[in-house]
Design a protein around this motif. Structure first.
Motif, PDB file in Angstrom:
ATOM      1  N   ASP A  12       0.706  -1.255   0.007  1.00  0.00           N
ATOM      2  CA  ASP A  12      -0.024  -0.182  -0.096  1.00  0.00           C
ATOM      3  C   ASP A  12       0.919   1.189  -0.038  1.00  0.00           C
ATOM      4  O   ASP A  12       0.503   2.188  -0.568  1.00  0.00           O
ATOM      5  N   SER A  13       1.894   1.177   0.506  1.00  0.00           N
ATOM      6  CA  SER A  13       2.703   2.398   0.868  1.00  0.00           C
ATOM      7  C   SER A  13       3.472   2.796  -0.666  1.00  0.00           C
ATOM      8  O   SER A  13       3.573   3.684  -1.062  1.00  0.00           O
ATOM      9  N   THR A  14       3.714   1.683  -1.370  1.00  0.00           N
ATOM     10  CA  THR A  14       4.299   1.841  -2.788  1.00  0.00           C
ATOM     11  C   THR A  14       3.178   2.640  -3.725  1.00  0.00           C
ATOM     12  O   THR A  14       3.355   3.534  -4.232  1.00  0.00           O
ATOM     13  N   VAL A  15       1.977   1.944  -3.603  1.00  0.00           N
ATOM     14  CA  VAL A  15       1.004   2.414  -4.436  1.00  0.00           C
ATOM     15  C   VAL A  15       0.641   3.860  -4.199  1.00  0.00           C
ATOM     16  O   VAL A  15       0.589   4.655  -4.884  1.00  0.00           O
ATOM     17  N   LYS A  16       0.601   4.201  -2.795  1.00  0.00           N
ATOM     18  CA  LYS A  16       0.312   5.588  -2.241  1.00  0.00           C
ATOM     19  C   LYS A  16       1.441   6.603  -2.758  1.00  0.00           C
ATOM     20  O   LYS A  16       1.069   7.737  -3.436  1.00  0.00           O
ATOM     21  N   GLU A  17       2.719   5.987  -2.748  1.00  0.00           N
ATOM     22  CA  GLU A  17       3.794   6.829  -3.204  1.00  0.00           C
ATOM     23  C   GLU A  17       3.600   6.928  -4.797  1.00  0.00           C
ATOM     24  O   GLU A  17       4.064   8.061  -5.428  1.00  0.00           O
ATOM     25  N   GLN A  19       0.762   6.961  -6.582  1.00  0.00           N
ATOM     26  CA  GLN A  19      -0.385   7.850  -6.654  1.00  0.00           C
ATOM     27  C   GLN A  19       0.130   9.307  -6.765  1.00  0.00           C
ATOM     28  O   GLN A  19      -0.184  10.356  -7.141  1.00  0.00           O
ATOM     29  N   GLY A  20       0.885   9.699  -5.548  1.00  0.00           N
ATOM     30  CA  GLY A  20       1.489  10.902  -5.094  1.00  0.00           C
ATOM     31  C   GLY A  20       2.262  11.508  -6.444  1.00  0.00           C
ATOM     32  O   GLY A  20       2.299  12.793  -6.762  1.00  0.00           O
ATOM     33  N   SER A  23       0.050  12.302  -9.453  1.00  0.00           N
ATOM     34  CA  SER A  23      -1.165  13.164  -9.329  1.00  0.00           C
ATOM     35  C   SER A  23      -0.851  14.402  -9.957  1.00  0.00           C
ATOM     36  O   SER A  23      -2.242  14.951 -10.361  1.00  0.00           O
ATOM     37  N   ARG A  26      -2.379  13.674 -13.587  1.00  0.00           N
ATOM     38  CA  ARG A  26      -3.813  13.231 -13.856  1.00  0.00           C
ATOM     39  C   ARG A  26      -4.700  14.260 -14.591  1.00  0.00           C
ATOM     40  O   ARG A  26      -4.653  15.357 -14.227  1.00  0.00           O
ATOM     41  N   ASN A  54       1.389  -2.246 -11.560  1.00  0.00           N
ATOM     42  CA  ASN A  54       1.619  -3.109 -10.236  1.00  0.00           C
ATOM     43  C   ASN A  54       2.887  -3.864 -10.456  1.00  0.00           C
ATOM     44  O   ASN A  54       3.716  -3.886  -9.506  1.00  0.00           O
TER      45      ASN A  54
END
Length: 75
Positions: A12-17, A19-20, A23, A26, A54
């Protein structure tokens, strides 16, 4: 080290990074983007490349885990 577990879900931390990081690039989902904004990432593009993104995030995690102290990494 041979990496064999690249198909599992990224943390999850990698996915959040991730997405950040994207961002700022987008596009809004309310309509199509103008022709001069072809560099923006649409929701459709993100969904189409979900597995690929992923896999790349998972590879990043594995590379950081196994090669933090390496002098040479071969992909």
């Amino acid at each position: 080290v041979i990496l064999i577990n690249t198909q599992s879900t990224a943390m999850d931390s990698t996915v959040k990074e991730f997405q950040g990081l994207i961002s700022a690039f987008r596009s809004s989902s309310a309509g199509s983007s103008p022709p001069d904004e072809g560099y923006l990432i649409s929701d459709a593009s993100l969904a189409a490349n979900k597995e690929k993104n992923n896999r790349h995030m998972r590879l990043r995690e594995l590379l950081q885990e196994h090669s933090a102290k390496s002098n040479l990494v071969v992909l």
